[in-house]
Write an enzyme that holds these catalytic residues in place. Structure first.
Site, PDB file in Angstrom:
ATOM      1  CE1 TYR A  20      -3.435   1.239  -6.141  1.00 39.89           C
ATOM      2  CE2 TYR A  20      -5.530   1.660  -5.083  1.00 39.89           C
ATOM      3  CZ  TYR A  20      -4.725   1.719  -6.193  1.00 39.89           C
ATOM      4  OH  TYR A  20      -5.216   2.249  -7.358  1.00 39.89           O
ATOM      5  CE1 TYR A  25      -4.786   5.476  -6.385  1.00 37.63           C
ATOM      6  CE2 TYR A  25      -6.434   6.929  -7.343  1.00 37.63           C
ATOM      7  CZ  TYR A  25      -6.016   5.666  -6.984  1.00 37.63           C
ATOM      8  OH  TYR A  25      -6.833   4.590  -7.226  1.00 37.63           O
TER       9      TYR A  25
END
Ligand SMILES: [Zn+2]
Lengths: 139, 389
Positions: B296, B347
């Site tokens: 992430y 994202y």
């Protein structure tokens, strides 16, 4: 000295109300467990070490140290544009074992050093609540 | 591997679906709900199931495409399970996979669609200034208004304590951009990045430069999760969820979005130091077995910290680890963020990284790792280990 930042006044959850009540008297105090004596921040209803719900508010020393920081170059609102770059400091009180988010108001970004000594000062925000801020010169 | 992993009820990923990905505000004329539906429809098609078979929904980060509207929009006749991983950030992403897995393994649902949808041009920006809900109230009065501001002090301390150099951190952004160049879905496909540009980029929140931060995007993606037994009856590839879960060290409640009081060891560890051990044990593997990882990458420094917390190098060694080329697709020991990640693909709060993980194990990535059999998905508060059947 002019205000370091135009920021909203504190809007604390119930547990943190006494913290700001002490600030209004220009006293920086942290929550301490009445049973085991450990301090905690942020304020919480129970001591995470012994589960006691009894606490008192003990004064912090005037001296602290810079645990970490960031320097903000991005203004998230029009009002902040005139204030960047500004720093946000994580200020440690080793004798109490707690840290406070704050600002170091007398140093340039390049002067900030992790571990440097800091000294408590106060500055009022919009609603008149004094904010605990820090000085780095001759800290 | 343990019995649970081999059981017929074990959860598998059988479908993936994605809308187009654009920069924030790039999708006009379609709602966030419409994007969520499009991703789920595509994922169901990919799995070879009809929409009527979907009887579970799972999401995270307070996704606004609420299950009762999704059920209406998609015509789901029997929605039996709807779960939401707590938290305003994408930290709950792989927790939603864990909840979907738990739902199918327990029989609460047969086919769960995990989804995340974003149309940030149409509403509040995820990465911009706002008051953190449920915060103890010590952020705003001191100008701590946005996620990069809240997390930068953790990175600053990590960088200071371990002597991390900017040339090393740059590898996270440079690797992502290079992988994106091979990925037609990547928003930054045609925007090469070099070290000099990185080092000259503006500071956002020291030590985060512009290229240390992920993009802000519009788009949606989805996964279909079912049991291994049902998965084997479908025509497509079966990707096993060997382990999935959520959780951070207790101090995260006073971490970046709280009051920065977490213990130093956790403050500079990126959140994965306990969860990683739990998941490796559950999957019955070690870090050496992992072929590729999708981290992430909201902020580059957290990828470094979690490379350490997930055991690919020692604490404080990730700077050297990445500088030695270990995360690169070409010749790297552990190619990471092979789609371009959040920094250069899009994202979508972690879920598009899960889609890429599935692609790697199907052998269909645009930066395919040879014979990839195990893929780690990891962020600050949840993770999953996927394996090829
Ligand atoms: Zn106590």
């Amino acid at each position: 000295m002019s205000r370091y930042l135009p920021t909203p006044p504190p809007n604390p959850p119930m547990e943190a109300v006494p913290f700001w009540d002490w600030c209004r008297k220009r006293e920086l105090r942290f929550q301490q467990c009445s049973n085991c004596g450990r301090c905690r921040h942020h304020p919480a209803p129970y001591c995470r070490f012994c589960t006691s719900d009894q606490c008192q508010w003990v004064p912090a020393p005037e001296e602290a140290e810079l645990f970490s920081y960031t320097v903000i170059h991005n203004a998230v609102s029009e009002a902040l544009k005139a204030y960047v770059p500004y720093n946000i400091a994580v200020v440690a009180f080793p004798s109490l074992g707690v840290r406070l988010i704050s600002n170091v108001i007398d140093l340039e970004p390049s002067e900030l050093r992790i571990g440097m000594p800091l000294r408590l000062t106060w500055q009022e925000c919009d609603d008149g609540t004094p904010l605990p801020l820090f000085l780095g010169k001759n800290g | 591997m343990g019995d649970t992993v081999n059981a017929k009820s074990h959860a598998c990923i059988v479908g993936i679906g994605e809308t187009e990905y654009t920069r924030r505000g790039g999708i006009q004329g379609k709602s966030e709900l419409a994007l969520a539906c499009e991703a789920v429809i595509k994922a169901a098609q990919d799995a070879g199931i009809s929409l009527e078979e979907i009887d579970g929904l799972a999401s995270y980060a307070n996704d606004e495409s609420v299950p009762w509207l999704m059920q209406e929009a998609l015509g789901l006749p029997d929605l039996r399970s709807a779960t939401m991983a707590w938290g305003g950030g994408g930290g709950g992403c792989y927790a939603s996979i864990a909840q979907a897995a738990a739902a199918v393994e327990s029989g609460a649902a047969d086919y769960v669609a995990v989804f995340r949808s974003l149309c940030q041009g149409q509403r509040k920006r995820f990465g911009q200034g706002y008051a953190v809900p449920h915060s103890p109230g010590f952020l705003d009065p001191f100008g701590m208004f946005a996620p990069p501001f809240m997390l930068a002090p953790l990175a600053q301390r990590y960088k200071h304590d371990f002597g991390i150099r900017e040339e090393q951190v740059a590898e996270i952004a440079l690797n992502a951009r290079e992988n994106a160049a091979r990925n037609p879905r990547a928003v930054f496909k045609d925007r090469p990045l070099d070290l000099e540009t990185y080092l000259n980029s503006r500071m956002v929140a020291d030590p985060f430069r512009l290229y240390d931060c992920c993009q802000e995007n519009d788009g949606a993606c989805a996964l279909i999760i079912t049991t291994r037994e049902r998965a084997r009856d479908l025509d497509g590839p079966v990707i096993r969820i060997l382990a999935s879960g959520q959780g951070s060290e207790p101090g995260w409640g006073s971490g970046g979005l709280g009051s920065h009081n977490m213990p130093l060891e956790d403050y500079r560890a990126g959140g994965g130091s306990s969860l990683s051990k739990r998941l490796y044990a559950k999957a019955g593997i070690t870090p050496d077995d992992v072929d590729t990882a999708q981290f992430y990458d909201h902020f580059s420094y957290f990828v470094l910290m979690n490379l350490e917390s997930y055991g690919f190098c020692g604490r404080g060694e990730a700077g050297d680890f990445v500088a030695e080329g270990n995360i690169r697709w070409k010749g790297g020991k552990l190619p990471i963020n092979t789609s371009g990640g959040h920094m250069s693909e899009a994202y979508i709060h972690g879920l598009n990284l899960a889609v890429e993980g599935v692609r790697q194990l199907r052998g269909t990535s645009t930066s395919q790792v040879t014979d990839a059999g195990l893929c780690l998905l990891a962020n600050t508060a949840s993770a999953a280990i996927l394996g090829r059947e």
